[in-house]
Motif scaffolding. Structure first.
Motif, PDB file in Angstrom:
ATOM      1  N   ASP A 114       3.501  -3.237   7.120  1.00  0.00           N
ATOM      2  CA  ASP A 114       4.564  -2.272   6.834  1.00  0.00           C
ATOM      3  C   ASP A 114       4.111  -1.436   5.626  1.00  0.00           C
ATOM      4  N   PHE A 115       3.778  -0.183   5.874  1.00  0.00           N
ATOM      5  CA  PHE A 115       3.274   0.682   4.792  1.00  0.00           C
ATOM      6  C   PHE A 115       4.406   1.330   3.992  1.00  0.00           C
ATOM      7  N   ARG A 116       5.636   1.049   4.349  1.00  0.00           N
ATOM      8  CA  ARG A 116       6.754   1.646   3.608  1.00  0.00           C
ATOM      9  C   ARG A 116       6.625   1.295   2.115  1.00  0.00           C
ATOM     10  N   TYR A 117       6.797   2.278   1.275  1.00  0.00           N
ATOM     11  CA  TYR A 117       6.738   2.173  -0.199  1.00  0.00           C
ATOM     12  C   TYR A 117       5.328   2.106  -0.786  1.00  0.00           C
ATOM     13  N   ILE A 118       4.281   2.077   0.064  1.00  0.00           N
ATOM     14  CA  ILE A 118       2.944   2.038  -0.559  1.00  0.00           C
ATOM     15  C   ILE A 118       2.051   3.208  -0.145  1.00  0.00           C
ATOM     16  N   THR A 119       2.587   4.130   0.625  1.00  0.00           N
ATOM     17  CA  THR A 119       1.723   5.212   1.134  1.00  0.00           C
ATOM     18  C   THR A 119       1.220   6.127   0.015  1.00  0.00           C
ATOM     19  N   ASP A 120       1.863   6.060  -1.156  1.00  0.00           N
ATOM     20  CA  ASP A 120       1.340   6.870  -2.272  1.00  0.00           C
ATOM     21  C   ASP A 120       0.000   6.331  -2.769  1.00  0.00           C
ATOM     22  N   VAL A 121      -0.303   5.058  -2.479  1.00  0.00           N
ATOM     23  CA  VAL A 121      -1.651   4.583  -2.835  1.00  0.00           C
ATOM     24  C   VAL A 121      -2.491   4.175  -1.629  1.00  0.00           C
ATOM     25  N   LYS A 154       1.406  -3.090  -6.095  1.00  0.00           N
ATOM     26  CA  LYS A 154       0.964  -1.697  -6.190  1.00  0.00           C
ATOM     27  C   LYS A 154       1.053  -1.227  -7.636  1.00  0.00           C
ATOM     28  N   GLN A 155       2.191  -1.484  -8.259  1.00  0.00           N
ATOM     29  CA  GLN A 155       2.372  -1.013  -9.640  1.00  0.00           C
ATOM     30  C   GLN A 155       1.463  -1.747 -10.633  1.00  0.00           C
ATOM     31  N   PHE A 156       1.298  -3.059 -10.448  1.00  0.00           N
ATOM     32  CA  PHE A 156       0.354  -3.799 -11.302  1.00  0.00           C
ATOM     33  C   PHE A 156      -1.025  -3.136 -11.246  1.00  0.00           C
ATOM     34  N   GLU A 205      -4.129   5.428   7.566  1.00  0.00           N
ATOM     35  CA  GLU A 205      -5.457   5.964   7.897  1.00  0.00           C
ATOM     36  C   GLU A 205      -6.514   5.417   6.930  1.00  0.00           C
ATOM     37  N   GLU A 206      -6.162   5.393   5.640  1.00  0.00           N
ATOM     38  CA  GLU A 206      -7.110   4.853   4.649  1.00  0.00           C
ATOM     39  C   GLU A 206      -7.396   3.385   4.911  1.00  0.00           C
ATOM     40  N   ALA A 207      -6.336   2.636   5.222  1.00  0.00           N
ATOM     41  CA  ALA A 207      -6.497   1.201   5.489  1.00  0.00           C
ATOM     42  C   ALA A 207      -7.441   1.008   6.664  1.00  0.00           C
ATOM     43  N   MET A 237      -5.001  -2.931  -0.832  1.00  0.00           N
ATOM     44  CA  MET A 237      -4.775  -2.173  -2.082  1.00  0.00           C
ATOM     45  C   MET A 237      -5.721  -2.667  -3.179  1.00  0.00           C
ATOM     46  N   ALA A 238      -5.892  -3.990  -3.269  1.00  0.00           N
ATOM     47  CA  ALA A 238      -6.797  -4.543  -4.291  1.00  0.00           C
ATOM     48  C   ALA A 238      -8.203  -3.999  -4.073  1.00  0.00           C
ATOM     49  N   TYR A 239      -8.597  -3.911  -2.805  1.00  0.00           N
ATOM     50  CA  TYR A 239      -9.926  -3.371  -2.507  1.00  0.00           C
ATOM     51  C   TYR A 239     -10.017  -1.918  -2.982  1.00  0.00           C
TER      52      TYR A 239
END
Ligand SMILES: C[C@H](O)[C@@H](O)[C@@H](O)[C@H](O)C(=O)O
Ligand SMILES: [Mg+2]
Length: 441
Positions: free
Chosen positions: A152-159, A315-317, A163-165, A345-347
């Motif tokens: 679920d990419f909701r709330y994280i698409t800003d990072v 994401k914020q961390f 497509e990037e994933a 995201m960590a990657y």
């Protein structure tokens, strides 16, 4: 259909399984002084006879509340087929996490999220088992398109966009087979927390540390945070035993305020810890950022995640450079689905993932996630290791295999968290034999 069958889920059972670990102070830390390692243990029954086993880790009394939450979610699961769920896994994750009435309890945090993890862990187990006889869970998450369809990419698409994933996963296909073979041969590097729980005596620390060294451990985590002079003494003792080339980590389990964390850990710098884990409130992202900045010149990183509620906080961390080690947890986040988002995201931020494990069943579960991370995402072992704790593995039908301080990839089908029926019966609270005896005392 999955191998010709839809596997309709006809029942969900959940049991309160507790182990009296607090009696001997196993698992004790500066905030959890009497932890009884426990699980809300879920079994999914299907019309094909195949079962899925899942759990979420909790402590003692907290388990009964998680049980209520799992029961509240059961109606969203019973009647669905595995086929239906995995053909739109992102949708199913949303169904569980966005229920119009129950989301008020979270959303995507706390008890309701722990319950979501228990249920989804059982679904992932069922899926892997349905795929074939020798299909360990980490092997079910190999196809890039299928992987992103679970997130679920909701709330994280800003990072991180879908497509990037996908792009990250497709690029990591290169060398995948070699990495898989390497893992089968060498295993994934681990560290141990079993030698230095806060409630252990110095004598016990010494004994366990020397046993650990003999079994090949070179990375050790020590609990700190209750008393500075004790911490200095205990950490020096352990550093002396393990020598300068072994790795030492310290874990305060959220004990301090920000300034106190910085001054306390500075006093422990002489033992050269690689990281300080959970120095302050797990919700204080900017606090962690301040601590990271202050400790960087001492060569000490900040690790956190075992109580990081969800992908949004991770994401914020990451955005705030508030952690240098990402500690995913197989039950704190919404199962594999949400952990996949965090690994990616960590990657992207190039921050190493060093999972939280231990408890009961967490090692069994998280080994799949970290193997996946190496084989299909990061392709990197630098600064990476998975936690190991030497308790309660004997209660599982496919316990983790540690060889020379490495996790050997699980070979049995599923997500490795099926418990022995006998163990569940004996430890079920309050009816099991173990608790009947304890309550009588
Ligand atoms: C109560 C538990 O044992 C915690 O102390 C434990 O999970 C710990 O934080 C860890 O990092 O292993
Ligand atoms: Mg910890």
């Amino acid at each position: 259909n999955i191998r010709g069958m839809s596997h309709k889920i006809v029942n969900l059972r959940v049991r309160d399984v507790r182990f009296p670990t607090s009696l001997e102070q196993h698992g004790s830390d500066a905030m959890h002084t009497d932890p009884d390692y426990s699980a809300a243990y879920v079994v999914l029954d299907t019309d094909s006879g195949l079962k899925g086993f899942g759990l979420t880790f909790t402590l003692g009394k907290g388990t009964e509340i998680v049980l209520c939450a799992v029961k509240a979610l059961a109606g969203l699961v019973i009647g669905k087929s595995l086929q239906e769920i995995v053909s739109n896994f992102r949708g199913f994750y949303r169904l569980l996490t966005s229920d119009g009435q129950m989301r008020w309890l979270g959303p995507e945090k706390g008890v309701i999220h722990l319950a979501t993890a228990a249920v989804l862990n059982a679904v992932w187990d069922l899926w892997a088992r349905a795929e074939g006889k020798y299909h360990a869970m980490y092997l079910s998450i190999q196809d890039p398109k299928q992987i992103v369809s679970c997130i679920d990419f909701r709330y994280i698409t800003d990072v991180l966009t879908e497509e990037e994933a996908l792009d990250i996963l497709v690029k990591a296909q290169e060398g995948k087979k070699q990495r898989e073979d390497q893992m089968l041969k060498e295993g994934y590097p681990a560290y141990t927390t079993s030698c230095a729980w806060l409630g252990y005596s110095d004598q016990q620390l010494k004994q366990l540390c020397s046993d650990g060294l003999k079994s090949g451990w070179t990375r050790f985590k020590v609990k700190v945070g209750a008393d500075l002079e004790d911490d200095i003494r205990r950490c020096c003792l352990i550093r002396k035993m393990i020598g300068p080339s072994s790795t030492l980590m310290i874990d305060a389990n959220q004990r301090w305020d920000v300034a106190e964390a910085i001054s306390w850990v500075s006093r422990l710098a002489e033992v050269k810890p690689l990281w300080i884990e959970e120095p302050t409130s797990p919700d204080d992202i900017l606090g962690h950022a301040a601590i990271s900045k202050a400790l960087a010149p001492l060569g000490i990183g900040v690790a956190t995640g075992e109580q990081c509620h969800n992908r949004v906080m991770f994401k914020q961390f990451l955005q705030a450079s508030a952690l240098q080690f990402v500690q995913i947890d197989s039950c704190r986040l919404g199962s594999v689905n949400e952990n996949l988002a965090v690994l990616l995201m960590a990657y992207k931020f190039q921050v190493p993932v060093c999972p939280h494990a231990g408890g009961v069943g967490l090692c069994e579960l998280v080994q799949h996630l970290i193997l996946f991370d190496y084989i299909c995402v990061s392709a990197d072992l630098r600064n990476r290791m998975c936690e190991y704790v030497d308790h309660l593995h004997e209660h599982f039908t496919s316990p983790v295999v540690i060889q020379d301080a490495h996790y050997m990839p699980p070979k049995d089908p599923g997500y490795s968290c099926e418990m022995l029926e006998e163990s569940v019966n004996r430890h079920e609270y309050p009816e099991g034999d173990i608790w009947k005896q304890e309550i009588k005392k």
